[in-house]
Design a protein around this motif. Structure first.
Motif, mmCIF file in Angstrom:
data_model
loop_
_atom_site.group_PDB
_atom_site.id
_atom_site.type_symbol
_atom_site.label_atom_id
_atom_site.label_comp_id
_atom_site.label_asym_id
_atom_site.label_seq_id
_atom_site.Cartn_x
_atom_site.Cartn_y
_atom_site.Cartn_z
ATOM 1 N N MET A 125 -26.087 -0.738 7.642
ATOM 2 C CA MET A 125 -26.141 -0.805 6.175
ATOM 3 C C MET A 125 -26.829 0.463 5.653
ATOM 4 O O MET A 125 -27.945 0.763 6.044
ATOM 5 N N SER A 126 -26.131 1.222 4.820
ATOM 6 C CA SER A 126 -26.707 2.467 4.318
ATOM 7 C C SER A 126 -27.706 2.191 3.188
ATOM 8 O O SER A 126 -27.626 1.175 2.498
ATOM 9 N N TYR A 127 -28.663 3.116 3.033
ATOM 10 C CA TYR A 127 -29.714 3.001 2.009
ATOM 11 C C TYR A 127 -29.688 4.296 1.211
ATOM 12 O O TYR A 127 -29.530 5.381 1.787
ATOM 13 N N SER A 128 -29.815 4.187 -0.100
ATOM 14 C CA SER A 128 -29.714 5.397 -0.912
ATOM 15 C C SER A 128 -30.887 5.571 -1.871
ATOM 16 O O SER A 128 -31.359 4.611 -2.480
ATOM 17 N N ILE A 129 -31.358 6.807 -1.969
ATOM 18 C CA ILE A 129 -32.431 7.193 -2.888
ATOM 19 C C ILE A 129 -31.859 8.248 -3.820
ATOM 20 O O ILE A 129 -31.357 9.285 -3.366
ATOM 21 N N ALA A 130 -31.902 7.980 -5.122
ATOM 22 C CA ALA A 130 -31.369 8.909 -6.126
ATOM 23 C C ALA A 130 -32.527 9.561 -6.879
ATOM 24 O O ALA A 130 -33.392 8.871 -7.409
ATOM 25 N N ILE A 131 -32.541 10.875 -6.914
ATOM 26 C CA ILE A 131 -33.590 11.610 -7.623
ATOM 27 C C ILE A 131 -32.946 12.500 -8.678
ATOM 28 O O ILE A 131 -32.204 13.428 -8.363
ATOM 29 N N ASP A 132 -33.226 12.206 -9.939
ATOM 30 C CA ASP A 132 -32.719 13.013 -11.050
ATOM 31 C C ASP A 132 -33.872 13.737 -11.727
ATOM 32 O O ASP A 132 -35.038 13.366 -11.562
ATOM 33 N N GLY A 133 -33.524 14.732 -12.519
ATOM 34 C CA GLY A 133 -34.561 15.445 -13.261
ATOM 35 C C GLY A 133 -34.091 16.823 -13.664
ATOM 36 O O GLY A 133 -33.042 17.301 -13.220
ATOM 37 N N PRO A 134 -34.856 17.500 -14.521
ATOM 38 C CA PRO A 134 -34.477 18.818 -15.015
ATOM 39 C C PRO A 134 -34.644 19.917 -13.973
ATOM 40 O O PRO A 134 -35.236 19.703 -12.906
ATOM 41 N N LYS A 153 -14.160 15.806 -9.020
ATOM 42 C CA LYS A 153 -13.908 16.207 -7.637
ATOM 43 C C LYS A 153 -15.172 16.083 -6.779
ATOM 44 O O LYS A 153 -15.142 15.550 -5.666
ATOM 45 N N LEU A 154 -16.304 16.565 -7.300
ATOM 46 C CA LEU A 154 -17.532 16.558 -6.509
ATOM 47 C C LEU A 154 -18.176 15.171 -6.419
ATOM 48 O O LEU A 154 -18.729 14.816 -5.388
ATOM 49 N N VAL A 155 -18.095 14.387 -7.480
ATOM 50 C CA VAL A 155 -18.666 13.032 -7.454
ATOM 51 C C VAL A 155 -17.977 12.170 -6.403
ATOM 52 O O VAL A 155 -18.628 11.410 -5.682
ATOM 53 N N GLU A 156 -16.671 12.295 -6.287
ATOM 54 C CA GLU A 156 -15.933 11.514 -5.271
ATOM 55 C C GLU A 156 -16.437 11.835 -3.867
ATOM 56 O O GLU A 156 -16.612 10.943 -3.040
ATOM 57 N N LEU A 157 -16.684 13.119 -3.598
ATOM 58 C CA LEU A 157 -17.185 13.530 -2.290
ATOM 59 C C LEU A 157 -18.594 12.979 -2.051
ATOM 60 O O LEU A 157 -18.917 12.476 -0.971
ATOM 61 N N GLN A 158 -19.427 13.062 -3.089
ATOM 62 C CA GLN A 158 -20.810 12.577 -2.978
ATOM 63 C C GLN A 158 -20.854 11.072 -2.725
ATOM 64 O O GLN A 158 -21.636 10.589 -1.891
ATOM 65 N N GLN A 159 -20.034 10.317 -3.422
ATOM 66 C CA GLN A 159 -20.006 8.863 -3.240
ATOM 67 C C GLN A 159 -19.522 8.490 -1.847
ATOM 68 O O GLN A 159 -20.045 7.559 -1.230
ATOM 69 N N ALA A 160 -18.548 9.226 -1.336
ATOM 70 C CA ALA A 160 -18.019 8.960 0.004
ATOM 71 C C ALA A 160 -19.103 9.199 1.058
ATOM 72 O O ALA A 160 -19.242 8.428 2.009
ATOM 73 N N LEU A 161 -19.902 10.244 0.877
ATOM 74 C CA LEU A 161 -20.989 10.543 1.810
ATOM 75 C C LEU A 161 -22.021 9.421 1.814
ATOM 76 O O LEU A 161 -22.507 9.002 2.861
ATOM 77 N N ALA A 162 -22.348 8.905 0.628
ATOM 78 C CA ALA A 162 -23.380 7.864 0.503
ATOM 79 C C ALA A 162 -22.924 6.519 1.070
ATOM 80 O O ALA A 162 -23.753 5.697 1.451
ATOM 81 N N GLN A 163 -21.626 6.293 1.129
ATOM 82 C CA GLN A 163 -21.122 5.036 1.685
ATOM 83 C C GLN A 163 -21.251 5.008 3.201
ATOM 84 O O GLN A 163 -21.409 3.962 3.810
ATOM 85 N N LYS A 164 -21.183 6.194 3.807
ATOM 86 C CA LYS A 164 -21.207 6.287 5.270
ATOM 87 C C LYS A 164 -22.612 6.381 5.857
ATOM 88 O O LYS A 164 -22.850 5.938 6.963
ATOM 89 N N GLU A 165 -23.530 7.003 5.109
ATOM 90 C CA GLU A 165 -24.855 7.317 5.654
ATOM 91 C C GLU A 165 -25.966 6.898 4.695
ATOM 92 O O GLU A 165 -25.740 6.746 3.505
ATOM 93 N N SER A 166 -27.179 6.738 5.238
ATOM 94 C CA SER A 166 -28.357 6.567 4.380
ATOM 95 C C SER A 166 -28.714 7.950 3.853
ATOM 96 O O SER A 166 -28.873 8.892 4.637
ATOM 97 N N VAL A 167 -28.793 8.067 2.530
ATOM 98 C CA VAL A 167 -28.932 9.399 1.934
ATOM 99 C C VAL A 167 -30.054 9.484 0.903
ATOM 100 O O VAL A 167 -30.461 8.485 0.298
ATOM 101 N N VAL A 168 -30.530 10.712 0.732
ATOM 102 C CA VAL A 168 -31.371 11.073 -0.413
ATOM 103 C C VAL A 168 -30.545 12.088 -1.179
ATOM 104 O O VAL A 168 -30.116 13.100 -0.622
ATOM 105 N N MET A 169 -30.275 11.797 -2.429
ATOM 106 C CA MET A 169 -29.420 12.663 -3.232
ATOM 107 C C MET A 169 -30.144 13.054 -4.517
ATOM 108 O O MET A 169 -30.756 12.207 -5.156
ATOM 109 N N ASP A 170 -30.103 14.334 -4.849
ATOM 110 C CA ASP A 170 -30.755 14.746 -6.094
ATOM 111 C C ASP A 170 -29.781 15.503 -6.980
ATOM 112 O O ASP A 170 -28.818 16.090 -6.490
ATOM 113 N N GLY A 171 -30.049 15.450 -8.288
ATOM 114 C CA GLY A 171 -29.179 16.119 -9.239
ATOM 115 C C GLY A 171 -29.567 15.802 -10.666
ATOM 116 O O GLY A 171 -30.749 15.622 -10.985
#
Length: 219
Positions: free
Chosen positions: A1-10, A109-127
């Motif tokens: 089961m993958s786990y995701s951490i989303a970090i947003d900010g300026p 185009k880029l969001v689709e790639l990012q979502q696919a990565l997060a479905q496969k692996e536990s990720v930390v993603m920032d943006g």
């Protein structure tokens, strides 16, 4: 089961540095979405496209293949099969990325790639819009910020350490302008997700911020 951490900010809030440290401590994969947008921006610059030429940006986005891989623990950003790690951190690329990231075809185009990565692996993603758009169901959401002056000083020190001549005043002005642009764009504007935890890193060390985020993780 993958786990995701989303970090947003300026811009300049320390998102990438913090996200990389958390990924290392947790054993997750760090997905640098900003680097992906920068790679796309580099493609537009190299194609002779200007920031305001949105139709040309939409067309070119279809031709650009941006992927991420990991070699010896280092993230490699590939643009049409070429390693562009050393080319995507300039001010010119930053400005083009801020403009082109508002383009719906680039984002799709880029969001689709990012979502696919997060479905496969536990990720930390920032943006800018991870918690609001890319990973709306992320396990942990953070809105990381700092004062524009603190962010400008950090950027100034980073560029100076590389031997680049720069002006603190100009950098802070650019950061304030970029904040406005990111927060007021029509598509996926920068904003704090309703269920995100607000963290101001102005008076915190990198370790303190990373530990505060890790303490919020249940996975």
């Amino acid at each position: 089961m993958s786990y995701s951490i989303a970090i947003d900010g300026p811009a300049g809030a320390g998102k990438s540095t913090i996200a990389k440290l958390i990924a290392k401590k947790k054993g997750y994969i760090y997905i640098d979405t900003g680097a992906m947008y920068r790679a796309m921006a580099l493609y537009f610059i190299e194609s002779g496209i200007k920031a305001g030429e949105q139709d040309k940006i939409s067309e070119a986005a279809a031709e650009a293949d941006v992927t991420i891989s990991y070699e010896n623990g280092e993230q490699i950003v590939w643009l049409n099969g070429r390693n562009v790690n050393g080319l995507i951190r300039t001010e010119e690329v930053s400005k083009m990325a801020s403009s082109s990231s508002a383009n719906k075809d680039v984002r799709k185009k880029l969001v689709e790639l990012q979502q696919a990565l997060a479905q496969k692996e536990s990720v930390v993603m920032d943006g800018r819009d991870i918690g609001t758009c890319v990973l709306p169901n992320a396990n942990v959401k953070i809105y990381l910020t700092a004062s524009s002056h603190v962010r400008a000083v950090r950027r100034y020190e980073e560029l100076s350490a590389k031997g680049e001549s720069c002006s603190l005043e100009v950098i802070e002005k650019d950061i304030i302008e970029r904040d406005y642009q990111d927060m007021h764009r029509e598509i996926s504007p920068l904003k704090q997700a309703e269920d995100a935890v607000l963290l101001d890193s102005s008076d915190m060390t990198i370790e303190e911020v990373a530990d505060a985020i890790i303490n919020l993780c249940k996975g």
